[in-house]
Write a protein that holds these residues in place. Structure first.
Motif, mmCIF file in Angstrom:
data_model
loop_
_atom_site.group_PDB
_atom_site.id
_atom_site.type_symbol
_atom_site.label_atom_id
_atom_site.label_comp_id
_atom_site.label_asym_id
_atom_site.label_seq_id
_atom_site.Cartn_x
_atom_site.Cartn_y
_atom_site.Cartn_z
ATOM 1 N N GLN A 44 0.806 -1.220 0.000
ATOM 2 C CA GLN A 44 0.000 0.000 0.000
ATOM 3 C C GLN A 44 0.843 1.276 0.000
ATOM 4 O O GLN A 44 0.317 2.369 0.112
ATOM 5 C CB GLN A 44 -0.984 -0.038 1.177
ATOM 6 C CG GLN A 44 -2.217 -0.832 0.779
ATOM 7 C CD GLN A 44 -2.932 -1.475 1.954
ATOM 8 O OE1 GLN A 44 -2.327 -2.234 2.732
ATOM 9 N NE2 GLN A 44 -4.200 -1.181 2.110
ATOM 10 N N HIS A 110 1.034 -0.242 -8.777
ATOM 11 C CA HIS A 110 0.010 0.290 -7.859
ATOM 12 C C HIS A 110 -1.387 -0.152 -8.317
ATOM 13 O O HIS A 110 -2.206 -0.613 -7.517
ATOM 14 C CB HIS A 110 0.151 1.819 -7.825
ATOM 15 C CG HIS A 110 -0.954 2.548 -7.148
ATOM 16 N ND1 HIS A 110 -1.319 2.312 -5.842
ATOM 17 C CD2 HIS A 110 -1.799 3.528 -7.590
ATOM 18 C CE1 HIS A 110 -2.333 3.121 -5.520
ATOM 19 N NE2 HIS A 110 -2.636 3.858 -6.568
ATOM 20 N N ARG A 113 -1.892 -3.754 -7.511
ATOM 21 C CA ARG A 113 -2.165 -3.918 -6.070
ATOM 22 C C ARG A 113 -3.632 -3.599 -5.773
ATOM 23 O O ARG A 113 -4.328 -4.370 -5.102
ATOM 24 C CB ARG A 113 -1.240 -2.973 -5.294
ATOM 25 C CG ARG A 113 -1.164 -3.082 -3.793
ATOM 26 C CD ARG A 113 -2.393 -2.761 -3.011
ATOM 27 N NE ARG A 113 -2.685 -1.333 -2.883
ATOM 28 C CZ ARG A 113 -3.759 -0.850 -2.293
ATOM 29 N NH1 ARG A 113 -4.674 -1.663 -1.789
ATOM 30 N NH2 ARG A 113 -3.980 0.437 -2.226
ATOM 31 N N HIS A 212 -7.532 12.499 -6.893
ATOM 32 C CA HIS A 212 -7.320 11.102 -6.494
ATOM 33 C C HIS A 212 -7.001 11.051 -4.990
ATOM 34 O O HIS A 212 -7.592 10.270 -4.243
ATOM 35 C CB HIS A 212 -6.138 10.586 -7.325
ATOM 36 C CG HIS A 212 -5.930 9.102 -7.316
ATOM 37 N ND1 HIS A 212 -6.739 8.231 -7.986
ATOM 38 C CD2 HIS A 212 -4.969 8.330 -6.747
ATOM 39 C CE1 HIS A 212 -6.292 6.996 -7.827
ATOM 40 N NE2 HIS A 212 -5.209 7.029 -7.075
ATOM 41 N N THR A 222 -8.155 0.746 2.169
ATOM 42 C CA THR A 222 -8.757 -0.563 2.471
ATOM 43 C C THR A 222 -7.757 -1.465 3.193
ATOM 44 O O THR A 222 -6.544 -1.313 3.035
ATOM 45 C CB THR A 222 -9.164 -1.298 1.180
ATOM 46 O OG1 THR A 222 -8.094 -1.185 0.265
ATOM 47 C CG2 THR A 222 -10.410 -0.729 0.590
HETATM 48 C C1 HEM Z 1 -0.072 9.267 -10.978
HETATM 49 C C2 HEM Z 1 -0.497 8.094 -10.616
HETATM 50 C C3 HEM Z 1 -1.047 7.752 -9.261
HETATM 51 C C4 HEM Z 1 -0.753 8.268 -8.028
HETATM 52 C C5 HEM Z 1 0.254 9.361 -7.693
HETATM 53 C C6 HEM Z 1 -1.578 7.555 -7.055
HETATM 54 C C7 HEM Z 1 -1.531 7.761 -5.689
HETATM 55 C C8 HEM Z 1 -2.245 7.025 -4.765
HETATM 56 C C9 HEM Z 1 -2.012 7.008 -3.327
HETATM 57 C C10 HEM Z 1 -0.942 7.809 -2.607
HETATM 58 C C11 HEM Z 1 -2.925 6.161 -2.787
HETATM 59 C C12 HEM Z 1 -3.071 5.759 -1.286
HETATM 60 C C13 HEM Z 1 -1.997 4.722 -0.917
HETATM 61 C C14 HEM Z 1 -2.112 3.433 -1.696
HETATM 62 O O1 HEM Z 1 -3.179 2.821 -1.697
HETATM 63 O O2 HEM Z 1 -1.098 3.054 -2.319
HETATM 64 C C15 HEM Z 1 -3.766 5.655 -3.855
HETATM 65 C C16 HEM Z 1 -4.846 4.809 -3.707
HETATM 66 C C17 HEM Z 1 -5.648 4.336 -4.732
HETATM 67 N N1 HEM Z 1 -5.354 4.415 -6.078
HETATM 68 FE FE1 HEM Z 1 -3.858 5.518 -6.910
HETATM 69 N N2 HEM Z 1 -2.362 6.654 -7.721
HETATM 70 C C18 HEM Z 1 -2.067 6.721 -9.069
HETATM 71 C C19 HEM Z 1 -2.579 5.935 -10.075
HETATM 72 C C20 HEM Z 1 -3.618 5.021 -9.898
HETATM 73 C C21 HEM Z 1 -4.110 4.098 -10.909
HETATM 74 C C22 HEM Z 1 -3.495 3.940 -12.291
HETATM 75 C C23 HEM Z 1 -5.171 3.425 -10.362
HETATM 76 C C24 HEM Z 1 -6.066 2.385 -10.993
HETATM 77 C C25 HEM Z 1 -6.472 2.409 -12.221
HETATM 78 C C26 HEM Z 1 -5.354 3.912 -9.008
HETATM 79 C C27 HEM Z 1 -6.358 3.533 -8.143
HETATM 80 C C28 HEM Z 1 -6.350 3.765 -6.792
HETATM 81 C C29 HEM Z 1 -7.371 3.297 -5.850
HETATM 82 C C30 HEM Z 1 -8.675 2.541 -6.215
HETATM 83 C C31 HEM Z 1 -6.929 3.657 -4.564
HETATM 84 C C32 HEM Z 1 -7.620 3.364 -3.239
HETATM 85 C C33 HEM Z 1 -6.969 2.101 -2.699
HETATM 86 C C34 HEM Z 1 -7.369 1.769 -1.287
HETATM 87 O O3 HEM Z 1 -8.178 2.468 -0.702
HETATM 88 O O4 HEM Z 1 -6.852 0.754 -0.790
HETATM 89 N N3 HEM Z 1 -4.376 4.841 -8.748
HETATM 90 N N4 HEM Z 1 -3.318 6.159 -5.055
#
Ligand code: HEM
Length: 245
Positions: A44, A110, A113, A212, A222
């Protein structure tokens, strides 16, 4: 002891000054010190790693933009100048070039995951959809950046890329025409790619990352799927709210 306290009060003064007038410090504390499930996992941290990679790209990109010249005559010589003559120019350019791949790889890891943990399910669908748009914009950053060194590899790789775009149904030919800005790749293509690469796409990516992260903070992270708190039951539901305190 009293002396020490007054020293700290002095240090805290600017922070208190800002907080009293803007509430910003409270906002930053809310952002940084959040409750998360007790059984979260190293996987995460991949989102934060992706964010770090993006920030490295933004910083090194600004440095390169100070010396890069986006026109057909001087683009390649300016790249050679950055690499060979400037202090740590080779390092900054190398970080930007290799960092682009690191950013894309981390983003896919990511995404993987999130998929394997089922973290895309209700109520996080919008976070996922924004992520999918981020993947598309990230790939477009890579594509537009590839032309900028203006060497043979850049030229022909972009020729192939634009031709592939042109084969897409309906909008394909228009997109290819817009990207190329003429009958073949020319000076206008280069400045167009540069503007898209260093202004349009980074601004869109930064805005979407902000959205985001807002959603991540609002919905909470989660638990892993093997945890007692199954994916999908975030801090929004009352039962897990009690568990997380
Ligand atoms: C520039 C690209 C991105 C950045 C900087 C970013 C950053 C983050 C961060 C910091 C979190 C919270 C920590 C974690 O769960 O790792 C997160 C959660 C999340 N991200 Fe991203 N993300 C990016 C791209 C994406 C992509 C490509 C997807 C899916 C298509 C995505 C879907 C999600 C989802 C659904 C969560 C919630 C996960 C949870 O609550 O467990 N993200 N993102």
């Amino acid at each position: 002891m009293a002396n020490q306290r007054s020293k700290y009060e002095h240090l805290m003064y600017p922070i208190d000054w800002i907080e009293e007038r803007s509430g910003l410090v409270g906002g930053i504390k809310y952002f940084l010190f959040r409750k998360v499930p007790s059984d979260i996992n190293w996987f995460q941290t991949l989102g934060s790693a992706t964010l770090t990679a993006f920030l490295v790209q933004a910083t090194t990109g600004v440095m390169l933009a100070m010396y890069y010249k986006p026109d057909a005559k001087s683009a390649y010589p300016s790249i050679v100048h950055i690499t060979n003559d400037l202090f740590a120019g080779w390092l900054v350019r190398g970080m930007h070039r290799w960092g682009a791949s690191v950013f894309i790889i981390l983003m896919f890891m990511h995404m993987g995951r999130v998929f394997l943990f089922g973290a895309y399910k209700y109520p996080r669908e919008l976070t996922w959809i924004i992520g999918v748009i981020l993947v598309a914009l990230g790939l477009a950053e890579g594509f537009t950046g590839y032309l900028l060194p203006w060497d043979q590899t850049a030229y022909w790789a972009t020729t192939v890329g634009i031709s592939i775009n042109g084969t897409a149904p309906f909008l394909g030919p228009f997109i290819a025409q817009f990207l190329q800005g003429g009958e073949f790749i020319n000076n206008d293509t280069l400045s167009r790619f540069y503007a898209i690469h260093m202004l349009l796409l980074p601004a869109m990516i930064a805005g979407l990352i902000a959205l985001h992260l807002y959603l991540v903070i609002r919905l909470g992270v989660t638990s892993p799927p093997w945890s007692k708190d199954a994916a999908g039951s975030g801090p929004l539901d009352d039962e897990s709210e009690e568990k997380h305190g």
